[in-house]
Write a protein that holds these residues in place. Structure first.
Motif, PDB file in Angstrom:
ATOM      1  N   ARG A  20      34.266  24.077 -12.667  1.00  0.00           N
ATOM      2  CA  ARG A  20      34.450  22.430 -12.825  1.00  0.00           C
ATOM      3  C   ARG A  20      34.722  21.865 -11.540  1.00  0.00           C
ATOM      4  O   ARG A  20      34.517  20.894 -11.527  1.00  0.00           O
ATOM      5  CB  ARG A  20      35.338  22.245 -14.121  1.00  0.00           C
ATOM      6  CG  ARG A  20      35.270  20.881 -14.327  1.00  0.00           C
ATOM      7  CD  ARG A  20      33.831  20.443 -14.947  1.00  0.00           C
ATOM      8  NE  ARG A  20      33.802  19.041 -15.362  1.00  0.00           N
ATOM      9  CZ  ARG A  20      32.993  18.201 -14.492  1.00  0.00           C
ATOM     10  NH1 ARG A  20      32.188  18.804 -13.674  1.00  0.00           N
ATOM     11  NH2 ARG A  20      33.076  16.904 -14.781  1.00  0.00           N
ATOM     12  N   ASP A  23      32.360  21.428  -9.400  1.00  0.00           N
ATOM     13  CA  ASP A  23      31.321  20.431  -9.673  1.00  0.00           C
ATOM     14  C   ASP A  23      31.836  19.108  -9.390  1.00  0.00           C
ATOM     15  O   ASP A  23      31.182  18.183  -8.940  1.00  0.00           O
ATOM     16  CB  ASP A  23      31.098  20.571 -11.243  1.00  0.00           C
ATOM     17  CG  ASP A  23      30.080  21.614 -11.689  1.00  0.00           C
ATOM     18  OD1 ASP A  23      29.578  22.424 -10.869  1.00  0.00           O
ATOM     19  OD2 ASP A  23      30.218  21.884 -12.854  1.00  0.00           O
ATOM     20  N   LEU A  24      33.261  19.033  -9.677  1.00  0.00           N
ATOM     21  CA  LEU A  24      33.821  17.556  -9.035  1.00  0.00           C
ATOM     22  C   LEU A  24      33.684  17.436  -7.730  1.00  0.00           C
ATOM     23  O   LEU A  24      33.402  16.300  -7.403  1.00  0.00           O
ATOM     24  CB  LEU A  24      35.088  17.617  -9.705  1.00  0.00           C
ATOM     25  CG  LEU A  24      35.485  17.576 -11.366  1.00  0.00           C
ATOM     26  CD1 LEU A  24      36.901  17.512 -11.342  1.00  0.00           C
ATOM     27  CD2 LEU A  24      34.915  16.150 -11.588  1.00  0.00           C
ATOM     28  N   GLU A  27      30.579  15.992  -6.997  1.00  0.00           N
ATOM     29  CA  GLU A  27      30.259  14.477  -7.203  1.00  0.00           C
ATOM     30  C   GLU A  27      31.081  13.708  -6.133  1.00  0.00           C
ATOM     31  O   GLU A  27      30.512  12.834  -5.814  1.00  0.00           O
ATOM     32  CB  GLU A  27      30.869  14.316  -8.534  1.00  0.00           C
ATOM     33  CG  GLU A  27      30.325  14.863  -9.788  1.00  0.00           C
ATOM     34  CD  GLU A  27      31.052  14.756 -11.191  1.00  0.00           C
ATOM     35  OE1 GLU A  27      31.618  13.616 -11.339  1.00  0.00           O
ATOM     36  OE2 GLU A  27      30.992  15.366 -11.962  1.00  0.00           O
ATOM     37  N   LEU A  28      32.114  14.160  -5.725  1.00  0.00           N
ATOM     38  CA  LEU A  28      32.825  13.530  -4.665  1.00  0.00           C
ATOM     39  C   LEU A  28      31.968  13.348  -3.297  1.00  0.00           C
ATOM     40  O   LEU A  28      31.869  12.599  -2.612  1.00  0.00           O
ATOM     41  CB  LEU A  28      34.050  13.837  -4.409  1.00  0.00           C
ATOM     42  CG  LEU A  28      35.209  13.699  -5.503  1.00  0.00           C
ATOM     43  CD1 LEU A  28      36.581  14.559  -5.362  1.00  0.00           C
ATOM     44  CD2 LEU A  28      35.707  12.044  -5.164  1.00  0.00           C
ATOM     45  N   ASN A  29      31.336  14.631  -3.239  1.00  0.00           N
ATOM     46  CA  ASN A  29      30.621  14.822  -1.718  1.00  0.00           C
ATOM     47  C   ASN A  29      29.258  13.883  -1.908  1.00  0.00           C
ATOM     48  O   ASN A  29      29.130  13.424  -0.894  1.00  0.00           O
ATOM     49  CB  ASN A  29      30.110  16.379  -1.663  1.00  0.00           C
ATOM     50  CG  ASN A  29      31.245  17.073  -1.347  1.00  0.00           C
ATOM     51  OD1 ASN A  29      32.249  16.601  -0.631  1.00  0.00           O
ATOM     52  ND2 ASN A  29      31.107  18.650  -1.561  1.00  0.00           N
ATOM     53  N   ALA A  30      28.900  13.567  -2.916  1.00  0.00           N
ATOM     54  CA  ALA A  30      27.707  12.817  -3.161  1.00  0.00           C
ATOM     55  C   ALA A  30      28.222  11.034  -3.028  1.00  0.00           C
ATOM     56  O   ALA A  30      27.334  10.438  -2.701  1.00  0.00           O
ATOM     57  CB  ALA A  30      27.135  12.928  -4.693  1.00  0.00           C
ATOM     58  N   ARG A  31      29.656  10.797  -3.283  1.00  0.00           N
ATOM     59  CA  ARG A  31      30.032   9.465  -3.022  1.00  0.00           C
ATOM     60  C   ARG A  31      30.476   9.075  -1.850  1.00  0.00           C
ATOM     61  O   ARG A  31      30.533   7.785  -1.618  1.00  0.00           O
ATOM     62  CB  ARG A  31      31.129   9.433  -4.215  1.00  0.00           C
ATOM     63  CG  ARG A  31      30.619   9.392  -5.477  1.00  0.00           C
ATOM     64  CD  ARG A  31      29.983   7.951  -6.029  1.00  0.00           C
ATOM     65  NE  ARG A  31      30.094   7.830  -7.473  1.00  0.00           N
ATOM     66  CZ  ARG A  31      30.848   7.073  -8.291  1.00  0.00           C
ATOM     67  NH1 ARG A  31      31.661   6.400  -7.732  1.00  0.00           N
ATOM     68  NH2 ARG A  31      30.682   7.308  -9.516  1.00  0.00           N
ATOM     69  N   ALA A 128      40.602  10.759  -9.834  1.00  0.00           N
ATOM     70  CA  ALA A 128      40.023  11.861 -10.224  1.00  0.00           C
ATOM     71  C   ALA A 128      40.992  12.503 -11.035  1.00  0.00           C
ATOM     72  O   ALA A 128      42.152  12.786 -10.387  1.00  0.00           O
ATOM     73  CB  ALA A 128      39.587  12.729  -9.127  1.00  0.00           C
ATOM     74  N   ASP A 145      37.003   7.718 -12.716  1.00  0.00           N
ATOM     75  CA  ASP A 145      35.660   7.890 -12.341  1.00  0.00           C
ATOM     76  C   ASP A 145      35.216   9.533 -12.400  1.00  0.00           C
ATOM     77  O   ASP A 145      34.240   9.804 -12.396  1.00  0.00           O
ATOM     78  CB  ASP A 145      35.757   7.769 -10.729  1.00  0.00           C
ATOM     79  CG  ASP A 145      36.151   6.219 -10.696  1.00  0.00           C
ATOM     80  OD1 ASP A 145      35.137   5.478 -10.822  1.00  0.00           O
ATOM     81  OD2 ASP A 145      37.157   5.993 -10.259  1.00  0.00           O
ATOM     82  N   PHE A 146      36.340  10.409 -12.202  1.00  0.00           N
ATOM     83  CA  PHE A 146      36.080  11.720 -12.204  1.00  0.00           C
ATOM     84  C   PHE A 146      36.753  12.634 -12.897  1.00  0.00           C
ATOM     85  O   PHE A 146      38.041  12.634 -12.890  1.00  0.00           O
ATOM     86  CB  PHE A 146      36.040  12.469 -10.712  1.00  0.00           C
ATOM     87  CG  PHE A 146      35.525  11.607  -9.598  1.00  0.00           C
ATOM     88  CD1 PHE A 146      34.110  11.808  -9.280  1.00  0.00           C
ATOM     89  CD2 PHE A 146      36.162  10.549  -8.926  1.00  0.00           C
ATOM     90  CE1 PHE A 146      33.381  11.067  -8.470  1.00  0.00           C
ATOM     91  CE2 PHE A 146      35.498   9.944  -7.952  1.00  0.00           C
ATOM     92  CZ  PHE A 146      34.105   9.977  -7.882  1.00  0.00           C
TER      93      PHE A 146
END
Ligand code: PRP
Length: 186
Positions: A20, A23-24, A27-31, A128, A145-146
């Motif tokens: 997990r 995965d988080l 998500e941060l890498n995409a933002r 997060a 957000d996360f």
């Protein structure tokens, strides 16, 4: 007897945590990009394991800083009166901030931190948290957000979370046997 004998059950295994957290991080890498150079604000002590595993999977430039806060309350209840014991070294004006927490319970701690950091005029603040316990929430308008895991209303420890300052080192999130609560401070 070892400290593992004190554990009644494992709620989230080491492997589930690591999957997990990856995965988080994705998500941060995409933002965020290298241009943002966000500041990760780790709320000690509970979030230290989460932060250290999370950042190993981040692929954008960032910095880390730390805060220690204490929340007053009776027993396990948080009162909403929060005191900063160690403040950030960094000036966050104009910076992108990511608050890294281990758990949101009543929400009083994070609510205080959020409002306090907002007065310093950062460019953005995101939150997060590894664990979220929505059933115990008293402050409802915290934008999270996360989130790693939503958990039931049980007293959890391990992976940074303590009981009487102990058990933070466990690599999983678990629940103590009820009889242990009386022994730890003996
Ligand atoms: C825990 C946790 C959060 C807060 C959440 O910290 O790390 O900061 O409580 O509770 P709340 O949502 O009800 O305010 P704690 O005060 O136990 O300190 P620690 O992280 O040093 O263990």
């Amino acid at each position: 007897m070892t400290m593992l004998d004190d554990i009644e059950k494992i709620l989230i295994t080491e492997e589930q945590l690591q999957v997990r957290i990856r995965d988080l991080a994705a998500e941060l890498n995409a933002r965020y990009t290298d241009d943002d150079v966000p500041l990760l604000v780790c709320i000690l002590k509970g979030a230290v394991m989460f932060l250290s595993d999370l950042v190993r999977h981040l692929d954008f430039r960032h910095e880390m800083d730390f805060m220690v806060v204490s929340s007053y309350g009776s027993g396990t209840r948080s009162s909403g009166i929060v005191r900063i014991l160690l403040d950030l070294e960094a000036n966050i004006e104009g910076r992108h901030v990511i608050i890294v927490e281990d758990i949101i319970d009543t929400g009083h701690t994070l609510n205080y931190i959020l409002h306090n950091l907002e007065t310093r005029h950062p460019a953005s603040i995101r939150i997060a948290t590894l664990l979220n316990k929505p059933s115990r929430r008293e402050i409802f308008d915290i934008p999270v957000d996360f989130v790693g895991f939503e958990i039931p209303d049980e007293f959890v420890l391990g992976f940074g979370l303590d009981y009487a300052e102990q058990y933070r080192n466990l690599p999983f999130i678990g629940v103590l046997k009820p009889e242990v609560y009386t022994h730890v401070n003996d």
